[in-house]
Design a protein around this motif. Sequence first.
Motif, PDB file in Angstrom:
ATOM      1  N   TYR A  18      52.451 -39.333   5.779  1.00 13.57           N
ATOM      2  CA  TYR A  18      52.180 -38.543   6.879  1.00 13.57           C
ATOM      3  C   TYR A  18      52.698 -38.586   8.158  1.00 13.57           C
ATOM      4  N   ARG A  19      52.903 -37.849   8.835  1.00 14.34           N
ATOM      5  CA  ARG A  19      52.901 -37.330  10.413  1.00 14.34           C
ATOM      6  C   ARG A  19      52.143 -36.465  10.558  1.00 14.34           C
ATOM      7  N   HIS A  20      52.481 -35.181  10.754  1.00 18.19           N
ATOM      8  CA  HIS A  20      51.732 -34.032  11.531  1.00 18.19           C
ATOM      9  C   HIS A  20      50.447 -33.072   9.909  1.00 18.19           C
ATOM     10  N   LEU A  21      49.359 -32.974  10.552  1.00 17.90           N
ATOM     11  CA  LEU A  21      48.148 -32.212  10.369  1.00 17.90           C
ATOM     12  C   LEU A  21      48.258 -31.589  10.887  1.00 17.90           C
ATOM     13  N   PHE A  22      48.178 -29.997   9.532  1.00 18.08           N
ATOM     14  CA  PHE A  22      47.607 -29.221   9.844  1.00 18.08           C
ATOM     15  C   PHE A  22      46.185 -28.815   9.567  1.00 18.08           C
ATOM     16  N   PHE A  23      45.005 -28.229   9.936  1.00 17.30           N
ATOM     17  CA  PHE A  23      43.438 -28.260  10.445  1.00 17.30           C
ATOM     18  C   PHE A  23      43.559 -26.819  10.583  1.00 17.30           C
ATOM     19  N   ASP A  24      42.690 -26.202   9.535  1.00 14.44           N
ATOM     20  CA  ASP A  24      42.277 -25.017   9.554  1.00 14.44           C
ATOM     21  C   ASP A  24      40.856 -25.417  10.636  1.00 14.44           C
ATOM     22  N   LEU A  25      40.192 -24.347  11.064  1.00 12.05           N
ATOM     23  CA  LEU A  25      39.781 -24.444  11.397  1.00 12.05           C
ATOM     24  C   LEU A  25      38.264 -23.688  11.628  1.00 12.05           C
ATOM     25  N   ASP A  26      37.500 -22.415  11.214  1.00 16.99           N
ATOM     26  CA  ASP A  26      36.583 -21.937  10.651  1.00 16.99           C
ATOM     27  C   ASP A  26      36.143 -22.758   9.512  1.00 16.99           C
ATOM     28  N   HIS A  27      35.107 -22.897   9.646  1.00  9.74           N
ATOM     29  CA  HIS A  27      34.251 -23.662   7.802  1.00  9.74           C
ATOM     30  C   HIS A  27      35.217 -24.404   7.711  1.00  9.74           C
ATOM     31  N   THR A  28      36.427 -25.377   8.235  1.00 11.93           N
ATOM     32  CA  THR A  28      36.961 -26.584   7.729  1.00 11.93           C
ATOM     33  C   THR A  28      36.478 -27.615   8.907  1.00 11.93           C
ATOM     34  N   LEU A  29      36.470 -27.083  10.694  1.00 10.31           N
ATOM     35  CA  LEU A  29      36.030 -28.542  11.414  1.00 10.31           C
ATOM     36  C   LEU A  29      34.583 -28.195  12.146  1.00 10.31           C
ATOM     37  N   TRP A  30      34.936 -25.940  12.705  1.00 10.90           N
ATOM     38  CA  TRP A  30      34.039 -25.860  12.998  1.00 10.90           C
ATOM     39  C   TRP A  30      33.139 -24.478  11.647  1.00 10.90           C
ATOM     40  N   ASP A  31      31.867 -24.984  12.620  1.00  8.64           N
ATOM     41  CA  ASP A  31      30.680 -24.186  11.354  1.00  8.64           C
ATOM     42  C   ASP A  31      30.737 -23.050  11.433  1.00  8.64           C
ATOM     43  N   PHE A  32      31.315 -22.426  11.253  1.00  8.53           N
ATOM     44  CA  PHE A  32      31.017 -21.028  10.982  1.00  8.53           C
ATOM     45  C   PHE A  32      29.740 -20.281  10.632  1.00  8.53           C
ATOM     46  N   GLU A  33      29.291 -20.105   9.608  1.00  5.57           N
ATOM     47  CA  GLU A  33      28.341 -20.034   9.513  1.00  5.57           C
ATOM     48  C   GLU A  33      26.816 -20.162  10.158  1.00  5.57           C
ATOM     49  N   THR A  34      26.939 -21.226  10.918  1.00  6.64           N
ATOM     50  CA  THR A  34      25.676 -22.227  11.680  1.00  6.64           C
ATOM     51  C   THR A  34      25.852 -20.997  12.679  1.00  6.64           C
ATOM     52  N   ASN A  35      27.227 -21.243  13.363  1.00  2.00           N
ATOM     53  CA  ASN A  35      27.325 -20.371  14.246  1.00  2.00           C
ATOM     54  C   ASN A  35      26.817 -18.601  14.297  1.00  2.00           C
ATOM     55  N   ALA A  36      27.500 -18.910  13.344  1.00  2.00           N
ATOM     56  CA  ALA A  36      27.193 -16.907  13.297  1.00  2.00           C
ATOM     57  C   ALA A  36      25.193 -17.073  12.873  1.00  2.00           C
ATOM     58  N   THR A  37      24.738 -17.396  12.276  1.00  2.00           N
ATOM     59  CA  THR A  37      23.919 -16.634  12.293  1.00  2.00           C
ATOM     60  C   THR A  37      23.228 -17.089  13.323  1.00  2.00           C
ATOM     61  N   GLU A  38      23.090 -18.569  14.092  1.00  2.00           N
ATOM     62  CA  GLU A  38      22.494 -18.382  15.388  1.00  2.00           C
ATOM     63  C   GLU A  38      22.912 -16.932  15.789  1.00  2.00           C
ATOM     64  N   THR A  39      24.573 -16.553  16.446  1.00  2.00           N
ATOM     65  CA  THR A  39      24.879 -15.612  16.720  1.00  2.00           C
ATOM     66  C   THR A  39      23.974 -14.479  16.116  1.00  2.00           C
ATOM     67  N   LEU A  40      23.719 -13.796  15.245  1.00  2.00           N
ATOM     68  CA  LEU A  40      22.689 -12.578  14.594  1.00  2.00           C
ATOM     69  C   LEU A  40      21.364 -12.831  14.736  1.00  2.00           C
ATOM     70  N   HIS A  41      20.967 -14.052  14.670  1.00  2.00           N
ATOM     71  CA  HIS A  41      19.037 -14.047  15.247  1.00  2.00           C
ATOM     72  C   HIS A  41      19.308 -13.774  16.298  1.00  2.00           C
ATOM     73  N   GLN A  42      21.125 -13.768  18.229  1.00  2.00           N
ATOM     74  CA  GLN A  42      20.257 -13.847  18.694  1.00  2.00           C
ATOM     75  C   GLN A  42      20.425 -12.237  18.938  1.00  2.00           C
ATOM     76  N   LEU A  43      21.504 -11.093  17.721  1.00  2.00           N
ATOM     77  CA  LEU A  43      21.120  -9.504  18.772  1.00  2.00           C
ATOM     78  C   LEU A  43      20.214  -9.502  18.117  1.00  2.00           C
ATOM     79  N   PHE A  44      19.661  -9.712  17.217  1.00  2.00           N
ATOM     80  CA  PHE A  44      18.468  -9.061  15.994  1.00  2.00           C
ATOM     81  C   PHE A  44      16.908  -9.083  17.220  1.00  2.00           C
ATOM     82  N   ASP A  45      17.137 -10.368  18.127  1.00  2.00           N
ATOM     83  CA  ASP A  45      16.021 -10.318  19.072  1.00  2.00           C
ATOM     84  C   ASP A  45      16.117  -8.917  20.494  1.00  2.00           C
ATOM     85  N   ASP A  46      17.622  -9.494  20.885  1.00  2.00           N
ATOM     86  CA  ASP A  46      18.492  -8.377  21.924  1.00  2.00           C
ATOM     87  C   ASP A  46      18.408  -7.276  21.483  1.00  2.00           C
TER      88      ASP A  46
END
Length: 232
Positions: free
Chosen positions: A4-32
């Motif tokens: 192979y020469r070209h590698l195509f990655f998905d971002l959310d849920h593959t590299l960028w941890d969407f669940e962890t980041n979304a949970t932190e954001t939801l916690h902040q909104l719950f307080d704000d």
Amino acid sequence: MKAYRHLFFDLDHTLWDFETNATETLHQLFDDYQLARYGTFTLHDFTTRYNEVNHALWRLYQSNKISQQQLRSLRFVRTLTKLGVPEEEIPADISAQFTAILPLKSAVFPHTHEVLRYLANKGYVLHLITNGFEDVQHIKLASSKLTDYFQEVITSEASGCLKPDPRMFAHALAKAGATAAESLMIGDNLECDVLGAYNAGIDQVYFNPDKRRHFAQITHEISSLDELRSFL
């Protein structure tokens, strides 16, 4: 082993941890927004119900049944009304705040940076292909220090279609100057990433950290990004 020469990655849920980041954001909104004042639901209830609603809306969006704007406007209205908040009391800007805060989070899956450095040093050309929204994906990349690894970032908005549509993969190949035969798609979604790539003639890696049972025929399957080193 196929070269192979070209590698195509998905971002959310593959590299960028969407669940962890979304949970932190939801916690902040719950307080704000002082959502505890209602006394009828907990922080856990809020995050659980949001995830249920958001996943359902994303399925509709990826099936072209609702628009991006509908997804963004409906997710908190449905979440909070299901939790008993009168619709007229739902903060008008809560969805916009979520969209502003979320991409600033930086959690990635284990081994993300080490593996991307390894692959780049091995001479692979790395790209992203994502159904995420154009206005936030580049912020996510910058916040998590991922930008410099990738030559091309292909979003559904820019390509005019969504994975698993083969046209999005064709657009990605054209933009990267790659052929299907020399390309590999790495992602967490069996339908969007794996089946989409298969239908476009591209080999696939299914990133399955939870080791979900399935019956799909896949070129490669991994539960940790570090396993890419075993065949790349």
